[in-house]
Design a protein around this motif. Structure first.
Motif, mmCIF file in Angstrom:
data_model
loop_
_atom_site.group_PDB
_atom_site.id
_atom_site.type_symbol
_atom_site.label_atom_id
_atom_site.label_comp_id
_atom_site.label_asym_id
_atom_site.label_seq_id
_atom_site.Cartn_x
_atom_site.Cartn_y
_atom_site.Cartn_z
ATOM 1 N N GLY A 1 1.603 -2.105 -0.616
ATOM 2 C CA GLY A 1 2.016 -1.721 -2.101
ATOM 3 C C GLY A 1 3.327 -1.516 -2.143
ATOM 4 O O GLY A 1 3.678 -1.661 -3.357
ATOM 5 N N LEU A 2 3.746 -0.798 -1.413
ATOM 6 C CA LEU A 2 5.261 -0.337 -1.511
ATOM 7 C C LEU A 2 6.212 -1.632 -1.291
ATOM 8 O O LEU A 2 7.182 -1.673 -2.187
ATOM 9 N N THR A 3 5.911 -2.396 -0.606
ATOM 10 C CA THR A 3 6.559 -3.629 -0.612
ATOM 11 C C THR A 3 6.407 -4.600 -1.914
ATOM 12 O O THR A 3 7.352 -5.157 -2.137
ATOM 13 N N LEU A 4 5.185 -4.465 -2.456
ATOM 14 C CA LEU A 4 5.238 -5.341 -3.516
ATOM 15 C C LEU A 4 5.926 -4.681 -4.790
ATOM 16 O O LEU A 4 6.621 -5.132 -5.436
ATOM 17 N N LEU A 5 6.013 -3.396 -4.726
ATOM 18 C CA LEU A 5 6.835 -2.450 -5.935
ATOM 19 C C LEU A 5 8.360 -2.951 -5.619
ATOM 20 O O LEU A 5 9.180 -3.366 -6.318
ATOM 21 N N ALA A 6 8.699 -3.131 -4.117
ATOM 22 C CA ALA A 6 10.042 -3.458 -4.152
ATOM 23 C C ALA A 6 10.395 -5.025 -4.630
ATOM 24 O O ALA A 6 11.300 -5.389 -5.104
ATOM 25 N N LEU A 7 9.324 -5.916 -4.313
ATOM 26 C CA LEU A 7 9.425 -7.479 -4.663
ATOM 27 C C LEU A 7 9.285 -7.410 -6.122
ATOM 28 O O LEU A 7 10.236 -8.356 -6.546
ATOM 29 N N VAL A 8 8.675 -6.799 -6.807
ATOM 30 C CA VAL A 8 8.877 -6.756 -8.322
ATOM 31 C C VAL A 8 9.897 -6.291 -8.819
ATOM 32 O O VAL A 8 10.460 -7.133 -9.770
ATOM 33 N N THR A 9 10.565 -5.307 -8.259
ATOM 34 C CA THR A 9 11.884 -5.073 -8.679
ATOM 35 C C THR A 9 12.860 -5.962 -8.458
ATOM 36 O O THR A 9 13.617 -6.186 -9.375
ATOM 37 N N PHE B 1 9.434 -15.389 -5.305
ATOM 38 C CA PHE B 1 9.126 -14.212 -5.754
ATOM 39 C C PHE B 1 7.616 -14.287 -6.503
ATOM 40 O O PHE B 1 6.714 -13.303 -6.080
ATOM 41 N N HIS B 2 7.500 -15.365 -7.120
ATOM 42 C CA HIS B 2 6.293 -15.580 -8.117
ATOM 43 C C HIS B 2 5.120 -15.754 -6.954
ATOM 44 O O HIS B 2 3.875 -15.061 -7.207
ATOM 45 N N TRP B 3 5.058 -16.441 -6.124
ATOM 46 C CA TRP B 3 4.147 -17.023 -5.302
ATOM 47 C C TRP B 3 3.822 -15.964 -4.117
ATOM 48 O O TRP B 3 2.903 -15.626 -3.654
ATOM 49 N N LEU B 4 4.819 -15.163 -3.733
ATOM 50 C CA LEU B 4 4.639 -14.186 -2.932
ATOM 51 C C LEU B 4 4.156 -13.010 -3.468
ATOM 52 O O LEU B 4 2.956 -12.552 -2.766
ATOM 53 N N ILE B 5 4.257 -12.962 -4.684
ATOM 54 C CA ILE B 5 3.645 -11.731 -5.367
ATOM 55 C C ILE B 5 2.213 -12.002 -5.818
ATOM 56 O O ILE B 5 1.195 -11.387 -5.589
ATOM 57 N N VAL B 6 1.963 -13.409 -5.821
ATOM 58 C CA VAL B 6 0.369 -13.802 -6.256
ATOM 59 C C VAL B 6 -0.480 -13.657 -4.953
ATOM 60 O O VAL B 6 -1.286 -12.815 -5.101
ATOM 61 N N ILE B 7 0.189 -14.062 -3.838
ATOM 62 C CA ILE B 7 -0.590 -13.982 -2.634
ATOM 63 C C ILE B 7 -0.582 -12.565 -2.144
ATOM 64 O O ILE B 7 -1.908 -12.014 -1.768
ATOM 65 N N MET B 8 0.385 -11.617 -2.238
ATOM 66 C CA MET B 8 0.104 -10.214 -2.136
ATOM 67 C C MET B 8 -0.691 -9.413 -3.087
ATOM 68 O O MET B 8 -1.719 -8.566 -2.549
ATOM 69 N N VAL B 9 -0.908 -9.874 -4.170
ATOM 70 C CA VAL B 9 -1.953 -9.128 -5.394
ATOM 71 C C VAL B 9 -3.433 -9.582 -4.887
ATOM 72 O O VAL B 9 -4.141 -8.456 -4.751
ATOM 73 N N LEU B 10 -3.407 -10.735 -4.721
ATOM 74 C CA LEU B 10 -4.493 -11.214 -4.126
ATOM 75 C C LEU B 10 -5.017 -10.668 -2.887
ATOM 76 O O LEU B 10 -6.542 -10.257 -2.841
ATOM 77 N N SER B 11 -4.362 -10.493 -1.905
ATOM 78 C CA SER B 11 -4.617 -10.254 -0.683
ATOM 79 C C SER B 11 -5.089 -8.538 -0.752
ATOM 80 O O SER B 11 -5.904 -7.864 -0.280
ATOM 81 N N MET B 12 -4.049 -7.842 -1.321
ATOM 82 C CA MET B 12 -4.378 -6.347 -1.554
ATOM 83 C C MET B 12 -5.453 -6.054 -2.622
ATOM 84 O O MET B 12 -6.033 -5.190 -2.103
ATOM 85 N N GLY B 13 -5.750 -6.687 -3.472
ATOM 86 C CA GLY B 13 -6.928 -6.648 -4.271
ATOM 87 C C GLY B 13 -8.150 -6.829 -3.359
ATOM 88 O O GLY B 13 -9.176 -6.019 -3.406
#
Length: 196
Positions: free
Chosen positions: A55-63, A17-29
């Motif tokens: 962004g919606l996928t990120l919301l689901a992952l963070v949840t 979860f941690h590294w997927l979210i890191v990659i998504m935030v960097l990519s989306m930013g």
């Protein structure tokens, strides 16, 4: 191997979860900064649609990550960490969670206030969370941008603290968020050679 977190390290599910979210935030930013500078074109529209879906996928992952954290627990603080550092680390973690929720929600709000449909990877529509409203759209857009830069600042602080602990404190703060196979503990013989 346990999937849950242990007293001394984050488990594989938390790490994923941690590294997927890191990659998504960097990519989306990166995509977010690029797409706002593009001229209006079909490519820009497609990039916006992709940004919203991620962004919606990120919301689901963070949840899911937060639910997993509540279920699997958290490791104990690294031995020797001062109490004030533990408190700052805890505040930073919860601040990151709050921002990771707020970012996609403000994006959803600004999209709704603009009157645009919100489709997840072209598969289905999500409901609007507000009616079309120009003033609300502008407010949500400003909030989305401010939250992005706040998230980046807090993430840099978080990463900087992890590297500080790794390089200068030489403790397990960083390594316990890495898969075990990436780590190679030196044997006692290697330790003695390195000390010599």
């Amino acid at each position: 191997m346990t999937w849950k977190n242990t007293a001394d390290r984050w488990g594989p599910v938390s790490q994923l979860f941690h590294w997927l979210i890191v990659i998504m935030v960097l990519s989306m930013g990166t995509v977010g900064l690029v797409m706002t500078e593009m001229r209006n074109s079909p490519d820009k529209v497609q990039l916006y649609l992709l940004h919203k879906s991620f962004g919606l996928t990120l919301l689901a992952l963070v949840t899911l990550r937060l639910l997993w954290r509540l279920f699997a627990g958290t490791p104990l603080p690294v031995a020797g960490t001062p109490r004030w550092q533990e408190r700052i680390a805890s505040l930073t973690h919860w601040g990151l969670y709050a921002l990771l929720f707020a970012m996609p929600l403000t994006g959803w709000l600004l999209n709704s206030a603009a009157g645009f449909p919100l489709r997840w990877f072209g598969l289905f529509n999500l409901p609007a969370i507000a009616g079309k409203n120009h003033g609300l759209h502008e407010l949500a857009e400003d909030a989305h941008e401010l939250l992005f830069w706040t998230l980046i600042a807090l993430a840099v602080l978080h990463a900087g603290a992890a590297f500080y602990h790794h390089l200068f404190q030489r403790d397990a703060t960083l390594t316990r968020m890495l898969p075990r196979r990436w780590l190679r503990d030196p044997t006692p013989a290697e330790d003695s050679r390195n000390a010599a």
